[in-house]
Design an enzyme around this catalytic site. Structure first.
Site, short mmCIF file in Angstrom:
data_model
loop_
_atom_site.label_atom_id
_atom_site.label_comp_id
_atom_site.label_asym_id
_atom_site.label_seq_id
_atom_site.Cartn_x
_atom_site.Cartn_y
_atom_site.Cartn_z
N HIS A 93 0.94 -1.25 -0.02
CA HIS A 93 -0.02 -0.07 0.13
C HIS A 93 0.76 1.21 -0.05
O HIS A 93 0.61 2.28 0.49
CB HIS A 93 -0.94 0.11 1.26
FE1 FES Z 1 0.19 -2.06 3.74
FE2 FES Z 1 2.75 -2.25 3.94
S1 FES Z 1 1.74 -0.48 3.04
S2 FES Z 1 1.19 -3.64 4.35
#
Ligand code: FES
Length: 128
Positions: A93
């Site tokens: 993410h």
């Molecule tokens: Fe979501 Fe690393 S940014 S698990």
């Protein structure tokens, strides 16, 4: 799990290695002077999880960063030497960690944790 010993002598400046301790990936980075300077130039109070670089490495061994390589967002494994801060990038993410393993951008709430470790010689650490 038992402590593990890691020989750092084959790790060139600017390189990272990954080892496993208690089933967890541990990144060991041999930081360049640039990476150390960048980590120390930051205003600590401005960080999402304020921690000085000095508090995250061992005095006299500032070139070595040792962190648990598990993203503090939802547990993916960040990629070393990626991202905008000369540190780690989590592809899940988009969390960006700096050259001290501190969260700088993205959804992760906390820095990559530093596991318990100590130098047993100039080129060897014991983790755990
Ligand atoms: Fe979501 Fe690393 S940014 S698990």
């Amino acid at each position: 799990g038992a402590p593990i010993e890691v020989d750092l002598s084959p790790v060139a400046e600017g390189q990272d290695i990954k080892v496993f301790w208690r089933g967890k990936p541990i990144y060991i980075s041999h930081r360049t002077k640039k990476q150390i300077d960048e980590a120390r130039a930051v205003n600590v109070a401005s960080l999402p999880d304020p921690q000085s670089d000095e508090a995250r490495v061992k005095s006299g061994h500032e070139q070595w960063l040792v962190v648990i390589g598990i993203c503090t967002h939802l547990g993916c494994i960040p990629i070393a030497h990626e991202g905008n801060y000369d540190g780690f990038f989590c592809p899940c993410h988009g969390s960006q960690y700096d050259s001290s393993g501190r969260i700088r951008q993205g959804p992760a709430p906390a820095n990559l944790p530093v596991p318990p470790y100590q130098f047993v010689s100039d080129t060897k650490i014991q983790i755990g």
